[in-house]
Scaffold this active site. Structure first.
Site, PDB file in Angstrom:
ATOM      1  N   HIS A  54       0.670  -1.050  -0.010  1.00 33.42           N
ATOM      2  CA  HIS A  54      -0.153   0.106  -0.076  1.00 33.42           C
ATOM      3  C   HIS A  54       0.876   1.390  -0.074  1.00 33.42           C
ATOM      4  CE1 HIS A  54       0.265  -0.708   4.381  1.00 33.42           C
ATOM      5  NE2 HIS A  54       1.039   0.602   4.470  1.00 33.42           N
TER       6      HIS A  54
HETATM    7  P1  TYD Z   1      -2.124  -3.971   7.458  1.00 34.47           P
HETATM    8  O1  TYD Z   1      -2.343  -2.668   6.774  1.00 34.47           O
HETATM    9  O2  TYD Z   1      -2.825  -5.191   6.572  1.00 34.47           O
HETATM   10  O3  TYD Z   1      -0.651  -4.320   7.883  1.00 34.47           O
HETATM   11  P2  TYD Z   1       0.507  -4.248   7.027  1.00 34.47           P
HETATM   12  O4  TYD Z   1       0.804  -3.012   6.388  1.00 34.47           O
HETATM   13  O5  TYD Z   1       1.659  -4.764   7.741  1.00 34.47           O
HETATM   14  O6  TYD Z   1       0.400  -5.259   5.829  1.00 34.47           O
HETATM   15  O7  TYD Z   1      -2.909  -4.256   8.924  1.00 34.47           O
HETATM   16  C1  TYD Z   1      -3.331  -5.266   9.754  1.00 34.47           C
HETATM   17  C2  TYD Z   1      -4.348  -4.856  10.313  1.00 34.47           C
HETATM   18  O8  TYD Z   1      -3.987  -4.109  11.435  1.00 34.47           O
HETATM   19  C3  TYD Z   1      -5.826  -4.186   9.609  1.00 34.47           C
HETATM   20  O9  TYD Z   1      -6.801  -4.859  10.259  1.00 34.47           O
HETATM   21  C4  TYD Z   1      -5.743  -2.793  10.092  1.00 34.47           C
HETATM   22  C5  TYD Z   1      -4.866  -2.815  11.792  1.00 34.47           C
HETATM   23  N1  TYD Z   1      -4.123  -1.837  12.100  1.00 34.47           N
HETATM   24  C6  TYD Z   1      -4.659  -0.941  12.942  1.00 34.47           C
HETATM   25  O10 TYD Z   1      -5.605  -1.156  13.576  1.00 34.47           O
HETATM   26  N2  TYD Z   1      -3.752   0.038  13.331  1.00 34.47           N
HETATM   27  C7  TYD Z   1      -2.678   0.475  12.554  1.00 34.47           C
HETATM   28  O11 TYD Z   1      -2.055   1.446  13.123  1.00 34.47           O
HETATM   29  C8  TYD Z   1      -2.331  -0.536  11.655  1.00 34.47           C
HETATM   30  C9  TYD Z   1      -0.891  -0.055  10.830  1.00 34.47           C
HETATM   31  C10 TYD Z   1      -3.011  -1.536  11.267  1.00 34.47           C
END
Ligand code: TYD
Length: 137
Positions: free
Chosen positions: A53
């Site tokens: 992303h």
């Molecule tokens: P995700 O964006 O998939 O993680 P990565 O960037 O490592 O692939 O996030 C995983 C889950 O955690 C998703 O349900 C969103 C949640 N999340 C939060 O609640 N707060 C945060 O600060 C972050 C980064 C993720």
């Protein structure tokens, strides 16, 4: 590191003596934003890849405080893979940069300081949408 827009490696100042080491990070002075949010990623299998992303407004500082991992960066023009395996190196991943994290060591702990609170509408999670967003900026 090649030039990826909004990204930079930082040498973090290590304070050490016979007792061990300490790194202190002060907003603005040591990294170029104020952190509203801190999170850390750990317990990742070596063969998984996360991220996929970019952010519209969030700037982040990534520090691998244990073990190692790699970060793939893409600003729409240039792409680069950065190895994080040193506690005293920080990687600024600014807004508008597509990023993926991979090649985690079993003991990897990736600490992230973020300039904004978590907000799903700040994410672009589709690569074609990312390129379109950059073109329309
Ligand atoms: P995700 O964006 O998939 O993680 P990565 O960037 O490592 O692939 O996030 C995983 C889950 O955690 C998703 O349900 C969103 C949640 N999340 C939060 O609640 N707060 C945060 O600060 C972050 C980064 C993720």
């Amino acid at each position: 590191m090649k030039t990826i827009k909004n990204c930079k490696l930082l040498n973090l100042h290590e304070i050490g003596d016979y007792r061990g080491k300490l790194i202190a990070l002060e907003e603005i002075k040591d990294y170029p934003f104020k952190a509203k949010r801190i999170y850390y990623i750990y317990g990742c299998e070596n063969n998984i890849r996360r991220g996929y992303h970019s952010h519209k407004r969030t700037d982040q500082l990534l520090i691998c405080v244990n073990g190692s991992c790699k970060i793939y960066l893409d600003d729409g023009m240039n792409k680069e893979d950065v190895l994080l395996d040193n506690k005293s190196i920080g990687l600024i991943v600014g807004r508008d940069v597509w990023h993926e994290m991979y090649d985690f060591s079993k003991d990897c702990v990736l600490l992230v300081l973020a300039s904004e609170l978590y907000n799903e509408s700040d994410y672009i999670r589709n690569y074609e949408d990312f390129l379109k967003y950059l073109r329309n900026k």
